[in-house]
Design a protein around this motif. Structure first.
Motif, PDB file in Angstrom:
ATOM      1  N   SER A  90      -4.567  11.236 -20.477  1.00  0.00           N
ATOM      2  CA  SER A  90      -3.709  12.392 -20.731  1.00  0.00           C
ATOM      3  C   SER A  90      -4.124  13.553 -19.850  1.00  0.00           C
ATOM      4  CB  SER A  90      -3.829  12.805 -22.205  1.00  0.00           C
ATOM      5  OG  SER A  90      -3.235  14.070 -22.436  1.00  0.00           O
ATOM      6  N   PRO A  91      -3.164  14.353 -19.394  1.00  0.00           N
ATOM      7  CA  PRO A  91      -3.511  15.588 -18.674  1.00  0.00           C
ATOM      8  C   PRO A  91      -3.920  16.722 -19.611  1.00  0.00           C
ATOM      9  CG  PRO A  91      -1.141  15.317 -18.723  1.00  0.00           C
ATOM     10  CD  PRO A  91      -1.723  14.063 -19.313  1.00  0.00           C
ATOM     11  N   ASN A  92      -3.850  16.487 -20.924  1.00  0.00           N
ATOM     12  CA  ASN A  92      -4.385  17.428 -21.920  1.00  0.00           C
ATOM     13  C   ASN A  92      -3.615  18.740 -22.017  1.00  0.00           C
ATOM     14  OD1 ASN A  92      -6.508  16.293 -23.446  1.00  0.00           O
ATOM     15  ND2 ASN A  92      -7.825  16.353 -21.634  1.00  0.00           N
ATOM     16  N   ASP A  93      -2.320  18.677 -21.859  1.00  0.00           N
ATOM     17  CA  ASP A  93      -1.541  19.885 -22.140  1.00  0.00           C
ATOM     18  C   ASP A  93      -1.602  20.206 -23.636  1.00  0.00           C
ATOM     19  OD1 ASP A  93       0.461  21.950 -21.389  1.00  0.00           O
ATOM     20  OD2 ASP A  93       1.742  20.804 -22.738  1.00  0.00           O
ATOM     21  N   ASP A  94      -1.589  19.154 -24.465  1.00  0.00           N
ATOM     22  CA  ASP A  94      -1.700  19.326 -25.915  1.00  0.00           C
ATOM     23  C   ASP A  94      -2.852  18.477 -26.451  1.00  0.00           C
ATOM     24  OD1 ASP A  94      -1.141  20.196 -28.489  1.00  0.00           O
ATOM     25  OD2 ASP A  94       0.412  18.674 -28.833  1.00  0.00           O
ATOM     26  N   ASN A  95      -3.983  18.561 -25.767  1.00  0.00           N
ATOM     27  CA  ASN A  95      -5.216  17.881 -26.196  1.00  0.00           C
ATOM     28  C   ASN A  95      -5.012  16.418 -26.571  1.00  0.00           C
ATOM     29  OD1 ASN A  95      -6.892  19.993 -25.658  1.00  0.00           O
ATOM     30  ND2 ASN A  95      -7.042  20.716 -27.766  1.00  0.00           N
ATOM     31  N   GLY A  96      -4.397  15.681 -25.668  1.00  0.00           N
ATOM     32  CA  GLY A  96      -4.290  14.239 -25.847  1.00  0.00           C
ATOM     33  C   GLY A  96      -3.024  13.774 -26.512  1.00  0.00           C
ATOM     34  N   TYR A  97      -2.262  14.677 -27.098  1.00  0.00           N
ATOM     35  CA  TYR A  97      -0.986  14.282 -27.709  1.00  0.00           C
ATOM     36  C   TYR A  97       0.137  14.270 -26.670  1.00  0.00           C
ATOM     37  CZ  TYR A  97      -3.054  14.084 -32.299  1.00  0.00           C
ATOM     38  OH  TYR A  97      -3.831  13.715 -33.373  1.00  0.00           O
ATOM     39  N   SER A 100      -0.290   9.992 -20.808  1.00  0.00           N
ATOM     40  CA  SER A 100       0.195   9.535 -19.505  1.00  0.00           C
ATOM     41  C   SER A 100      -0.170   8.075 -19.242  1.00  0.00           C
ATOM     42  CB  SER A 100      -0.374  10.422 -18.386  1.00  0.00           C
ATOM     43  OG  SER A 100      -1.792  10.430 -18.420  1.00  0.00           O
ATOM     44  N   GLY A 101      -0.964   7.471 -20.126  1.00  0.00           N
ATOM     45  CA  GLY A 101      -1.312   6.059 -20.006  1.00  0.00           C
ATOM     46  C   GLY A 101      -1.680   5.480 -21.358  1.00  0.00           C
ATOM     47  N   TYR A 102      -0.750   4.781 -22.000  1.00  0.00           N
ATOM     48  CA  TYR A 102      -0.955   4.302 -23.367  1.00  0.00           C
ATOM     49  C   TYR A 102      -2.035   3.230 -23.479  1.00  0.00           C
ATOM     50  CZ  TYR A 102       3.198   6.710 -25.196  1.00  0.00           C
ATOM     51  OH  TYR A 102       4.111   7.665 -25.612  1.00  0.00           O
ATOM     52  N   ASP A 141       4.698  14.351 -19.243  1.00  0.00           N
ATOM     53  CA  ASP A 141       5.584  14.365 -18.074  1.00  0.00           C
ATOM     54  C   ASP A 141       4.896  13.764 -16.849  1.00  0.00           C
ATOM     55  OD1 ASP A 141       3.804  16.426 -17.523  1.00  0.00           O
ATOM     56  OD2 ASP A 141       5.334  17.818 -16.806  1.00  0.00           O
ATOM     57  N   GLU A 142       3.612  13.381 -17.005  1.00  0.00           N
ATOM     58  CA  GLU A 142       2.900  12.701 -15.925  1.00  0.00           C
ATOM     59  C   GLU A 142       2.826  11.194 -16.147  1.00  0.00           C
ATOM     60  OE1 GLU A 142      -0.765  14.637 -14.744  1.00  0.00           O
ATOM     61  OE2 GLU A 142      -0.013  16.605 -15.398  1.00  0.00           O
ATOM     62  N   HIS A 143       3.468  10.701 -17.210  1.00  0.00           N
ATOM     63  CA  HIS A 143       3.515   9.252 -17.428  1.00  0.00           C
ATOM     64  C   HIS A 143       4.375   8.611 -16.333  1.00  0.00           C
ATOM     65  CE1 HIS A 143       4.179   5.343 -19.275  1.00  0.00           C
ATOM     66  NE2 HIS A 143       3.273   5.645 -20.186  1.00  0.00           N
ATOM     67  N   PRO A 144       4.000   7.428 -15.845  1.00  0.00           N
ATOM     68  CA  PRO A 144       4.806   6.767 -14.805  1.00  0.00           C
ATOM     69  C   PRO A 144       6.269   6.579 -15.201  1.00  0.00           C
ATOM     70  CG  PRO A 144       2.671   5.693 -14.975  1.00  0.00           C
ATOM     71  CD  PRO A 144       2.734   6.701 -16.095  1.00  0.00           C
ATOM     72  N   TRP A 145       6.525   6.360 -16.487  1.00  0.00           N
ATOM     73  CA  TRP A 145       7.921   6.233 -16.923  1.00  0.00           C
ATOM     74  C   TRP A 145       8.709   7.498 -16.600  1.00  0.00           C
ATOM     75  CZ3 TRP A 145       6.804   4.444 -22.651  1.00  0.00           C
ATOM     76  CH2 TRP A 145       6.341   3.123 -22.640  1.00  0.00           C
ATOM     77  N   PHE A 146       8.118   8.646 -16.884  1.00  0.00           N
ATOM     78  CA  PHE A 146       8.847   9.898 -16.661  1.00  0.00           C
ATOM     79  C   PHE A 146       8.949  10.213 -15.174  1.00  0.00           C
ATOM     80  CE2 PHE A 146       9.428  14.504 -16.348  1.00  0.00           C
ATOM     81  CZ  PHE A 146      10.562  14.642 -17.139  1.00  0.00           C
ATOM     82  N   LEU A 147       7.896   9.938 -14.428  1.00  0.00           N
ATOM     83  CA  LEU A 147       7.951  10.200 -12.988  1.00  0.00           C
ATOM     84  C   LEU A 147       9.082   9.411 -12.349  1.00  0.00           C
ATOM     85  CD1 LEU A 147       4.132  10.205 -12.121  1.00  0.00           C
ATOM     86  CD2 LEU A 147       5.640  12.178 -12.520  1.00  0.00           C
ATOM     87  N   ALA A 148       9.275   8.178 -12.835  1.00  0.00           N
ATOM     88  CA  ALA A 148      10.397   7.380 -12.328  1.00  0.00           C
ATOM     89  C   ALA A 148      11.727   7.928 -12.843  1.00  0.00           C
ATOM     90  CB  ALA A 148      10.230   5.921 -12.734  1.00  0.00           C
ATOM     91  N   SER A 149      11.763   8.238 -14.137  1.00  0.00           N
ATOM     92  CA  SER A 149      13.013   8.669 -14.763  1.00  0.00           C
ATOM     93  C   SER A 149      13.550   9.953 -14.130  1.00  0.00           C
ATOM     94  CB  SER A 149      12.804   8.871 -16.261  1.00  0.00           C
ATOM     95  OG  SER A 149      14.017   9.143 -16.923  1.00  0.00           O
ATOM     96  N   PRO A 164       7.987  15.389 -22.700  1.00  0.00           N
ATOM     97  CA  PRO A 164       9.399  14.999 -22.810  1.00  0.00           C
ATOM     98  C   PRO A 164       9.597  13.927 -23.888  1.00  0.00           C
ATOM     99  CG  PRO A 164       8.412  14.035 -20.845  1.00  0.00           C
ATOM    100  CD  PRO A 164       7.417  15.010 -21.383  1.00  0.00           C
ATOM    101  N   ASP A 165      10.659  14.091 -24.689  1.00  0.00           N
ATOM    102  CA  ASP A 165      10.944  13.127 -25.748  1.00  0.00           C
ATOM    103  C   ASP A 165      11.426  11.810 -25.153  1.00  0.00           C
ATOM    104  OD1 ASP A 165      10.629  15.521 -27.276  1.00  0.00           O
ATOM    105  OD2 ASP A 165      11.755  14.552 -28.894  1.00  0.00           O
ATOM    106  N   LEU A 166      10.922  10.718 -25.709  1.00  0.00           N
ATOM    107  CA  LEU A 166      11.375   9.390 -25.319  1.00  0.00           C
ATOM    108  C   LEU A 166      12.740   9.107 -25.941  1.00  0.00           C
ATOM    109  CD1 LEU A 166       7.916   7.716 -25.790  1.00  0.00           C
ATOM    110  CD2 LEU A 166       9.170   7.743 -23.631  1.00  0.00           C
ATOM    111  N   ASN A 167      13.531   8.316 -25.248  1.00  0.00           N
ATOM    112  CA  ASN A 167      14.888   7.997 -25.704  1.00  0.00           C
ATOM    113  C   ASN A 167      14.877   6.679 -26.470  1.00  0.00           C
ATOM    114  OD1 ASN A 167      17.623   7.743 -26.092  1.00  0.00           O
ATOM    115  ND2 ASN A 167      18.042   7.075 -23.985  1.00  0.00           N
ATOM    116  N   TRP A 168      14.725   6.769 -27.783  1.00  0.00           N
ATOM    117  CA  TRP A 168      14.629   5.567 -28.607  1.00  0.00           C
ATOM    118  C   TRP A 168      15.947   4.804 -28.690  1.00  0.00           C
ATOM    119  CZ3 TRP A 168      10.789   3.107 -31.584  1.00  0.00           C
ATOM    120  CH2 TRP A 168       9.490   3.578 -31.319  1.00  0.00           C
ATOM    121  N   ALA A 169      17.032   5.380 -28.230  1.00  0.00           N
ATOM    122  CA  ALA A 169      18.296   4.645 -28.198  1.00  0.00           C
ATOM    123  C   ALA A 169      18.327   3.598 -27.090  1.00  0.00           C
ATOM    124  CB  ALA A 169      19.468   5.616 -28.019  1.00  0.00           C
ATOM    125  N   CYS A 170      17.320   3.617 -26.219  1.00  0.00           N
ATOM    126  CA  CYS A 170      17.229   2.667 -25.101  1.00  0.00           C
ATOM    127  C   CYS A 170      16.464   1.421 -25.538  1.00  0.00           C
ATOM    128  CB  CYS A 170      16.534   3.340 -23.915  1.00  0.00           C
ATOM    129  SG  CYS A 170      16.220   2.250 -22.521  1.00  0.00           S
TER     130      CYS A 170
END
Length: 548
Positions: free
Chosen positions: A58-65, A68-70, A108-116, A170-176
């Motif tokens: 995590s980049p620690n914007d919110d202390n691990g919450y 960026s890598g599960y 927002d530094e997760h690879p999913w978001f960087l691609a999205s 960023p919120d994940l899109n659970w409808a996907c």
């Protein structure tokens, strides 16, 4: 929850906020090797499960919450090999591992978001929630929980993404469906590695209304409004049941949902066994709301209501403290004149309730809130936003700071106080957050040597719970005391009945003769240092457990 999960009823769960627990390498930040070094302490305390706040990359914007890598460990906390060594040591001691699961949003530094964010037509394009501008502005008037707009513009897509929390979450899109499949695979990966359960963060917001209407809630000082139709939507419950059916139930995994549940009916929607969602839940209440509304009378009402609603079809997570709340002895007790006795009192009240007790690091020694001298000394995003909102509302800097100090999540995140040195024995380096100066008086080392300390009270309570079928599994019956500050109830099984009295007050109150006549023997008292229960009056913040 099937009978195969009855083991959850025997747990006493200790929450570790890794950043603040113990620093083994001297960089000022707690880490996994530090937890390993303190495992004997936890075993001595008597707990048999650990809930770890996030330890993922995590980049620690919110202390691990903000993850960026599960399936990676945050470098500050150590390596995956460190995690595996800790896992193995826990298993040897019979301590179950509960991981925090944060899947409402990512970093927002997760690879999913960087691609999205890179385009509208990549294979991760639908993993997040994107909307076009409306009349040249954000898609609606929704506020982020941490202040400002809940929308952030990305030029590459010429669109806004939705973030209920920080703009770096960023919120994940659970409808996907493809996203849900990836999340399920990730959870199964951790179960394969030996995780026994998950505390699932901010889970009430998975399903979003596709039209994103404007909120009708009053605007915040910065002009945005909190969404009024986001929590507990039917789609959210469907996604939770899907996870339970595919992973949690067949693999006998414990689940604790952090939920937004303003009514007992909504709480039941998450935890009634027949709903097949969570085994138990932690309702989230904003600290400022809890401070403004809490009374012993309200507490008793809420406990009675939830007990009656779930006693035949559910289970309870019992807690006064966690990483999002002020310290319990400062909030519900008296951290000055009655610091020790009220800390013991709160422990005795909580551990005599039906449900699974949670102990947040430091509460077992009575750690208190801290007033850091400047807003610059605070790390917590929510605290900084509260201060900013106060200034926007016209408060003086002094008044805004005082309010932020009161509700700050950093109250619970100051480093663990292991000894009476200036750094509390937490680190040999510079701690990432200031140590509470009262570590000189409140620390583990002193309390382990004191037979009547708060720490010893916790040990005795946990041991009694393990020995007593009434405390672990017994029914509850409330007794009328004629005093709203004096709470009394029994816990009973066919072979054992215990009787509890708890004085939620700095005043003395008499136990009614009719209730006291069947009390046989006082097993524990919050006044153990003074020789225990004297009767018939209960002293300030006195709890006593009787055998009947």
């Amino acid at each position: 929850m099937t009978t195969e999960k009855d083991w959850i009823k025997d747990l006493v769960i200790y929450q570790i906020y890794p950043r603040s627990f113990y620093d083994a390498n001297g960089d000022g930040i707690g880490d996994l090797p530090g937890v390993l070094q303190k495992l004997d302490y936890l075993e001595e305390l008597g707990i048999n499960a650990i809930w770890f706040s996030p330890v993922y990359r995590s980049p620690n914007d919110d202390n691990g919450y903000d993850i960026s890598g599960y399936q990676e460990i945050m470098a500050e906390f150590g390596t995956m090999e460190d995690w595996e060594r800790l896992r193995d040591a826990c298993k040897e001691k019979g301590i179950r591992i509960i991981m925090d699961l944060v899947v409402n949003h990512s970093s927002d530094e997760h690879p999913w978001f960087l691609a999205s964010r890179s385009s509208r037509d990549n294979d991760k394009s639908e993993y997040y929630i994107w909307r076009d501008a409306v009349d040249g502005h954000e898609p609606n008037n929704w506020a982020s929980a941490f202040g400002g707009s809940a929308w952030e513009y990305v030029p590459e897509r010429d669109q806004y993404y939705f973030h209920f929390f920080s703009k770096k979450q960023p919120d994940l899109n659970w409808a996907c469906p493809k996203l849900r499949e990836e999340i399920h695979q990730m959870i199964n990966w951790w179960v394969d590695k030996g995780v026994d359960g998950f505390r699932v963060d901010a889970i009430s917001y998975l399903d979003k209304p596709q039209d994103f209407p404007d909120s009708t809630q009053p605007a915040q000082p910065d002009g945005y409004s909190f969404p009024d139709i986001l929590a507990g939507r039917p789609g959210t419950h469907a996604y939770i049941r899907e996870m339970n059916q595919h992973i949690y139930a067949p693999r006998n995994v414990l689940t604790v949902g952090e939920v937004s549940a303003p009514t007992v009916e909504e709480l039941g929607n998450y935890v009634r066994t027949s709903r097949e969602e969570f085994d138990m839940a932690i309702p989230f209440v904003p600290p400022i709301v809890e401070i403004d509304t809490w009374t012993p009378e309200k507490l008793l009402h809420d406990i009675q209501e939830s007990y009656e609603a779930l006693k035949e079809d559910g289970w309870w997570a019992r807690f006064f403290s966690n990483h999002d709340k002020p310290r319990q002895v400062s909030l519900y007790g008296d951290d000055r004149a009655y610091w020790e006795v009220s800390a013991k009192f709160l422990a005795m009240f909580l551990h005599t309730l039906p449900g699974t007790p949670f102990v947040y690091q430091g509460e077992e020694i009575g750690m208190t809130n801290v007033k850091l001298p400047s807003i610059e000394d605070y790390n917590d995003l929510d605290t900084l936003n509260m201060y900013k909102q106060g200034l926007l509302a016209g408060m003086t800097p002094e008044a805004a700071l005082a309010r932020a100090q009161l509700i700050s999540r950093d109250n619970a995140r100051t480093p663990m106080q292991w000894d009476n040195s200036a750094k509390g024995g937490f680190t040999t380096g510079t701690p990432w957050l200031s140590v509470n100066p009262n570590t000189k008086e409140i620390n583990v080392k002193a309390q382990r040597q004191d037979p009547f300390s708060i720490y010893q009270c916790y040990r005795n309570l946990i041991a009694l719970r393990k020995k007593s079928s009434a405390l672990a599994r017994g029914d509850m019956a409330f007794l009328e005391t004629g005093c709203k500050e004096l709470i009394a109830f029994t816990r009973s099984t066919p072979g054992e009945t215990l009787l509890m009295f708890h004085n939620f007050s700095s005043k003395e109150h008499a136990i009614p003769d009719a209730l006291r006549k069947d009390a046989k023997k006082a097993l524990l008292s919050s006044y153990d240092r003074e020789g225990g229960y004297r009767g018939p009056m209960l002293r300030a913040y006195e709890s006593v457990i009787f055998q009947m």
